[in-house]
Write an enzyme that holds these catalytic residues in place. Structure first.
Site, PDB file in Angstrom:
ATOM      1  N   GLY A  15      62.399  61.576  31.093  1.00 60.19           N
ATOM      2  CA  GLY A  15      61.993  60.429  31.354  1.00 60.19           C
ATOM      3  C   GLY A  15      61.896  59.778  30.151  1.00 60.19           C
ATOM      4  CG  ASN A  17      66.990  56.361  31.234  1.00 58.98           C
ATOM      5  OD1 ASN A  17      67.298  55.363  30.314  1.00 58.98           O
ATOM      6  ND2 ASN A  17      66.763  57.075  31.208  1.00 58.98           N
ATOM      7  CG  MET A  97      68.494  65.201  37.884  1.00 56.76           C
ATOM      8  SD  MET A  97      69.332  64.475  37.300  1.00 56.76           S
ATOM      9  CE  MET A  97      71.166  65.008  36.652  1.00 56.76           C
ATOM     10  CG  HIS A  98      66.271  66.128  44.099  1.00 54.10           C
ATOM     11  ND1 HIS A  98      65.248  67.569  45.575  1.00 54.10           N
ATOM     12  CD2 HIS A  98      67.369  68.207  43.662  1.00 54.10           C
ATOM     13  CE1 HIS A  98      65.705  68.775  44.939  1.00 54.10           C
ATOM     14  NE2 HIS A  98      66.570  68.868  44.307  1.00 54.10           N
ATOM     15  CG  ASN A 114      71.323  57.538  40.415  1.00 53.43           C
ATOM     16  OD1 ASN A 114      70.239  57.745  39.737  1.00 53.43           O
ATOM     17  ND2 ASN A 114      72.821  57.245  40.495  1.00 53.43           N
ATOM     18  CG  HIS A 116      76.110  58.761  36.724  1.00 53.42           C
ATOM     19  ND1 HIS A 116      75.542  59.820  36.940  1.00 53.42           N
ATOM     20  CD2 HIS A 116      77.920  58.640  36.801  1.00 53.42           C
ATOM     21  CE1 HIS A 116      76.316  60.954  36.915  1.00 53.42           C
ATOM     22  NE2 HIS A 116      77.030  60.632  36.637  1.00 53.42           N
ATOM     23  CG  ASP A 156      75.407  60.566  40.081  1.00 54.16           C
ATOM     24  OD1 ASP A 156      74.033  59.924  40.181  1.00 54.16           O
ATOM     25  OD2 ASP A 156      75.893  61.686  39.666  1.00 54.16           O
TER      26      ASP A 156
HETATM   27  C1  GAR Z   1      69.629  60.088  31.778  1.00 57.44           C
HETATM   28  O1  GAR Z   1      70.466  60.389  31.362  1.00 57.44           O
HETATM   29  C2  GAR Z   1      69.963  59.487  33.113  1.00 57.44           C
HETATM   30  O2  GAR Z   1      71.533  58.501  33.099  1.00 57.44           O
HETATM   31  C3  GAR Z   1      70.627  61.077  33.891  1.00 57.44           C
HETATM   32  O3  GAR Z   1      69.719  61.744  34.024  1.00 57.44           O
HETATM   33  C4  GAR Z   1      68.934  61.410  32.377  1.00 57.44           C
HETATM   34  C5  GAR Z   1      67.897  61.208  32.651  1.00 57.44           C
HETATM   35  O4  GAR Z   1      66.990  61.098  30.775  1.00 57.44           O
HETATM   36  N1  GAR Z   1      71.425  61.195  35.565  1.00 57.44           N
HETATM   37  C6  GAR Z   1      71.854  61.320  36.115  1.00 57.44           C
HETATM   38  O5  GAR Z   1      73.115  62.120  35.538  1.00 57.44           O
HETATM   39  C7  GAR Z   1      72.075  61.036  37.526  1.00 57.44           C
HETATM   40  N2  GAR Z   1      73.575  61.656  38.091  1.00 57.44           N
HETATM   41  P1  GAR Z   1      65.722  60.994  30.862  1.00 57.44           P
HETATM   42  O6  GAR Z   1      64.513  61.639  31.828  1.00 57.44           O
HETATM   43  O7  GAR Z   1      65.539  60.813  29.433  1.00 57.44           O
HETATM   44  O8  GAR Z   1      65.694  59.316  31.259  1.00 57.44           O
END
Ligand code: GAR
Length: 202
Positions: A15, A17, A97-98, A114, A116, A156
């Site tokens: 989390g 982000n 991640m779904h 989303n 990525h 994605d």
């Molecule tokens: C981030 O790097 C995001 O871009 C990625 O998961 C991470 C979550 O980090 N998402 C994907 O790979 C989607 N395919 P966080 O939980 O520290 O925000």
């Protein structure tokens, strides 16, 4: 009094982000309010971040559905049903991640974005940063990046809201590259939410 747009943020992990979004809304850099944080993993640290910020949380796992032979569509429809009362102006997938099916997406048309950690068309799915760094090592790419796009029922992919290039430096390790990429994501997700909300006003 102006009512702030409602954000529902969906996570599966750390989390960081989500934290960038919470910091930006609290600091007034992003005029919006996180009204709900949803996780499909109970141990996701993002749930702790949400609780610290006083934001309601929902833990909604897939497992009871698969265990009862219920479909992904049923899970997605029920998930949308839990989120809808919060009236999201934007649903932000920040490390969720779904892949979400139309049973979810159709409930919030043009309102699901989303994040990525790769550029459009490159390295969809999990471990995108690791795969980009390995491609750099093989001399196939000179830079990585990140993007925010409207979600479609493909992994994605979808119309891009914003993207940022992150060069790989010659002395980068996977860790240093990943750290710079995550910092870029933290800026990009805030910028993209602002852009997506602005578009809704037009
Ligand atoms: C981030 O790097 C995001 O871009 C990625 O998961 C991470 C979550 O980090 N998402 C994907 O790979 C989607 N395919 P966080 O939980 O520290 O925000």
């Amino acid at each position: 009094m102006n009512v702030l747009p409602n954000l529902v943020v969906m996570i599966s992990g750390s989390g960081s982000n989500l934290q960038a979004i919470l910091d930006a809304t609290a600091g007034g850099r992003l005029p919006a309010e996180v009204v709900l944080v949803v996780s499909n993993r109970q141990a996701a640290y993002g749930l702790v971040r949400a609780e610290r910020a006083g934001v309601p949380t929902l833990y909604f796992p897939l497992k009871p559905y698969t265990a009862a032979d219920r479909s992904r569509e049923e899970y997605d429809a029920d998930l949308a049903g839990h989120i809808a009362p919060y009236r999201p102006d934007l649903v932000v997938l920040a490390g969720w991640m779904h892949v979400l099916s139309p049973a979810f997406l159709n409930q919030f048309p043009n309102r699901v974005i989303n994040l990525h950690p790769a550029l459009p068309g490159a390295f969809p799915g999990t471990q995108a940063i690791e795969r980009a760094f390995a491609a750099y090592r093989r001399g196939e790419i000179s830079h990585g990046g990140c993007m925010v796009h409207y979600a479609i029922p493909e992994v994605d992919a979808g119309p891009v809201v914003a993207q940022a290039v992150v060069p790989v430096e010659p002395d980068d390790t996977l860790e240093s590259f990943a750290a710079r990429l995550h910092a870029a994501e933290h800026r990009l997700i805030v910028e993209a939410i602002g852009l997506a909300l602005d578009r809704q006003e037009q």
